[in-house]
Motif scaffolding. Sequence first.
Motif, PDB file in Angstrom:
ATOM      1  N   GLY A   8       0.829  -1.205   0.000  1.00 23.33           N
ATOM      2  CA  GLY A   8       0.000   0.000   0.000  1.00 23.33           C
ATOM      3  C   GLY A   8       0.862   1.253   0.000  1.00 23.33           C
ATOM      4  O   GLY A   8       0.557   2.228  -0.696  1.00 23.33           O
ATOM      5  N   GLY A   9       1.951   1.214   0.768  1.00 22.78           N
ATOM      6  CA  GLY A   9       2.860   2.356   0.821  1.00 22.78           C
ATOM      7  C   GLY A   9       3.493   2.630  -0.538  1.00 22.78           C
ATOM      8  O   GLY A   9       3.609   3.792  -0.952  1.00 22.78           O
ATOM      9  N   LEU A  10       3.883   1.560  -1.247  1.00 21.97           N
ATOM     10  CA  LEU A  10       4.466   1.738  -2.581  1.00 21.97           C
ATOM     11  C   LEU A  10       3.446   2.392  -3.518  1.00 21.97           C
ATOM     12  O   LEU A  10       3.793   3.269  -4.319  1.00 21.97           O
ATOM     13  CB  LEU A  10       4.927   0.388  -3.150  1.00 21.97           C
ATOM     14  N   LEU A  11       2.167   1.971  -3.394  1.00 23.53           N
ATOM     15  CA  LEU A  11       1.112   2.566  -4.229  1.00 23.53           C
ATOM     16  C   LEU A  11       0.914   4.043  -3.887  1.00 23.53           C
ATOM     17  O   LEU A  11       0.707   4.876  -4.786  1.00 23.53           O
ATOM     18  CB  LEU A  11      -0.208   1.824  -4.023  1.00 23.53           C
ATOM     19  N   ILE A  12       0.970   4.372  -2.594  1.00 28.97           N
ATOM     20  CA  ILE A  12       0.826   5.765  -2.170  1.00 28.97           C
ATOM     21  C   ILE A  12       1.980   6.592  -2.735  1.00 28.97           C
ATOM     22  O   ILE A  12       1.791   7.700  -3.246  1.00 28.97           O
ATOM     23  CB  ILE A  12       0.762   5.859  -0.625  1.00 28.97           C
ATOM     24  N   GLY A  13       3.200   6.022  -2.691  1.00 23.14           N
ATOM     25  CA  GLY A  13       4.355   6.700  -3.270  1.00 23.14           C
ATOM     26  C   GLY A  13       4.193   6.896  -4.769  1.00 23.14           C
ATOM     27  O   GLY A  13       4.501   7.966  -5.309  1.00 23.14           O
ATOM     28  N   LEU A  14       3.662   5.858  -5.441  1.00 23.82           N
ATOM     29  CA  LEU A  14       3.425   5.949  -6.887  1.00 23.82           C
ATOM     30  C   LEU A  14       2.413   7.058  -7.183  1.00 23.82           C
ATOM     31  O   LEU A  14       2.594   7.858  -8.120  1.00 23.82           O
ATOM     32  CB  LEU A  14       2.920   4.594  -7.410  1.00 23.82           C
ATOM     33  N   ALA A  15       1.349   7.116  -6.372  1.00 24.46           N
ATOM     34  CA  ALA A  15       0.328   8.153  -6.548  1.00 24.46           C
ATOM     35  C   ALA A  15       0.946   9.538  -6.415  1.00 24.46           C
ATOM     36  O   ALA A  15       0.687  10.431  -7.240  1.00 24.46           O
ATOM     37  CB  ALA A  15      -0.776   7.973  -5.503  1.00 24.46           C
ATOM     38  N   ALA A  16       1.784   9.715  -5.388  1.00 24.95           N
ATOM     39  CA  ALA A  16       2.421  11.013  -5.173  1.00 24.95           C
ATOM     40  C   ALA A  16       3.381  11.341  -6.318  1.00 24.95           C
ATOM     41  O   ALA A  16       3.503  12.498  -6.734  1.00 24.95           O
ATOM     42  CB  ALA A  16       3.156  11.025  -3.831  1.00 24.95           C
ATOM     43  N   ALA A  17       4.055  10.305  -6.862  1.00 20.06           N
ATOM     44  CA  ALA A  17       4.981  10.517  -7.977  1.00 20.06           C
ATOM     45  C   ALA A  17       4.228  10.891  -9.252  1.00 20.06           C
ATOM     46  O   ALA A  17       4.682  11.749 -10.018  1.00 20.06           O
ATOM     47  CB  ALA A  17       5.823   9.256  -8.203  1.00 20.06           C
ATOM     48  N   VAL A  18       3.066  10.275  -9.472  1.00 22.42           N
ATOM     49  CA  VAL A  18       2.230  10.626 -10.636  1.00 22.42           C
ATOM     50  C   VAL A  18       1.777  12.077 -10.525  1.00 22.42           C
ATOM     51  O   VAL A  18       1.821  12.842 -11.496  1.00 22.42           O
ATOM     52  CB  VAL A  18       1.001   9.676 -10.732  1.00 22.42           C
ATOM     53  N   TYR A  19       1.376  12.471  -9.321  1.00 22.94           N
ATOM     54  CA  TYR A  19       0.882  13.838  -9.104  1.00 22.94           C
ATOM     55  C   TYR A  19       2.012  14.849  -9.302  1.00 22.94           C
ATOM     56  O   TYR A  19       1.812  15.926  -9.857  1.00 22.94           O
ATOM     57  CB  TYR A  19       0.304  13.942  -7.691  1.00 22.94           C
ATOM     58  N   LEU A  20       3.225  14.471  -8.867  1.00 24.13           N
ATOM     59  CA  LEU A  20       4.377  15.361  -8.996  1.00 24.13           C
ATOM     60  C   LEU A  20       4.861  15.441 -10.444  1.00 24.13           C
ATOM     61  O   LEU A  20       5.020  16.535 -10.998  1.00 24.13           O
ATOM     62  CB  LEU A  20       5.520  14.873  -8.099  1.00 24.13           C
ATOM     63  N   HIS A  21       5.091  14.270 -11.062  1.00 20.34           N
ATOM     64  CA  HIS A  21       5.677  14.279 -12.398  1.00 20.34           C
ATOM     65  C   HIS A  21       4.659  14.526 -13.506  1.00 20.34           C
ATOM     66  O   HIS A  21       5.025  14.949 -14.602  1.00 20.34           O
ATOM     67  CB  HIS A  21       6.449  12.978 -12.641  1.00 20.34           C
ATOM     68  N   ALA A  35       1.334  15.862  -3.370  1.00 16.99           N
ATOM     69  CA  ALA A  35       0.151  15.105  -2.955  1.00 16.99           C
ATOM     70  C   ALA A  35       0.007  15.141  -1.443  1.00 16.99           C
ATOM     71  O   ALA A  35       0.157  14.131  -0.763  1.00 16.99           O
ATOM     72  CB  ALA A  35       0.228  13.662  -3.469  1.00 16.99           C
TER      73      ALA A  35
END
Lengths: 138, 140
Positions: free
Chosen positions: A11-24, A30
């Motif tokens: 779940g943490g990796l997915l949250i990180g991915l979500a934040a990376a999508v929002y940033l990049h 996020a």
Amino acid sequence: MEIDWLYGLAGGLLIGLAAAVYLHGLGFIAGISGILGGVLNGTTHLTGIAFLAGLIGVPAAIALAFGAPAMTLTASPVLLVAGGLAVGIGTRMGAGCTSGHGVCGLSRLSPRSVVATGTFMVAAALTVFVMRHVIGVA
Amino acid sequence: MRILAGFIAGGLFGIGLMLSGMTDPAKVLGFLDIAGDWDPTLAFVMGGAVAVMAPAWIVAKRRTAPVLGGSYPAWPKQRIDARLLGGAALFGLGWGLVGLCPGPALASFAWGGTALWLFLAAMLAGMGIERMIRPHEAAA
């Protein structure tokens, strides 16, 4: 129970991915309290509203299809209101919550976020200690 | 495209919170209760998220602009003052009282029921109150 940490990590990796999508993708941080505060102020663009729609709508759809996840919310109405007010005022005053300071800021090694995350972690742990082991509520 | 990307990011964030178990206040309080039967799950959630975001920030330094336009966030002014410390401490107090922070509180909106909605209403009210009492020079 023993594999809870594995779900946590996934779940943490997915949250990180979500934040990376929002940033990049969009160039935004996020941080949930920041996005929400921006919507309330009228300073967040449609993308922030879309983020919140995804954050609420996608879990809602999954819960509808596969059933809602476990949720034990035992706080009394007085504590719910007091806690909600403190979280609302505190996250806006301190400019971030677990996602903005704790995930996006820590990973950037922002001194402000490191200090804020340490402060709210210690304050929360102290609160739980007093509530559970001193007063004996919940 | 930007709106769709925003929705996807929010959706992924919500799935991550759900999968990790962080939408359950009991698991969050289990992590914060270091004197009790300690539950380390939250540390793995934050560790996993930071493990993805740390390289993402390094990549952001080398790029000039996000994929779908706009610009990367500026490095915030690093002022560690009473406002930051007081706000973080107040947030920690509320988080410890209930076990909910803004992300999980929103993600569990559909199944949280009246107790969660009461918390959310108070949280939104708190954000509104902060806006009214905020000194003008601290506008952000």
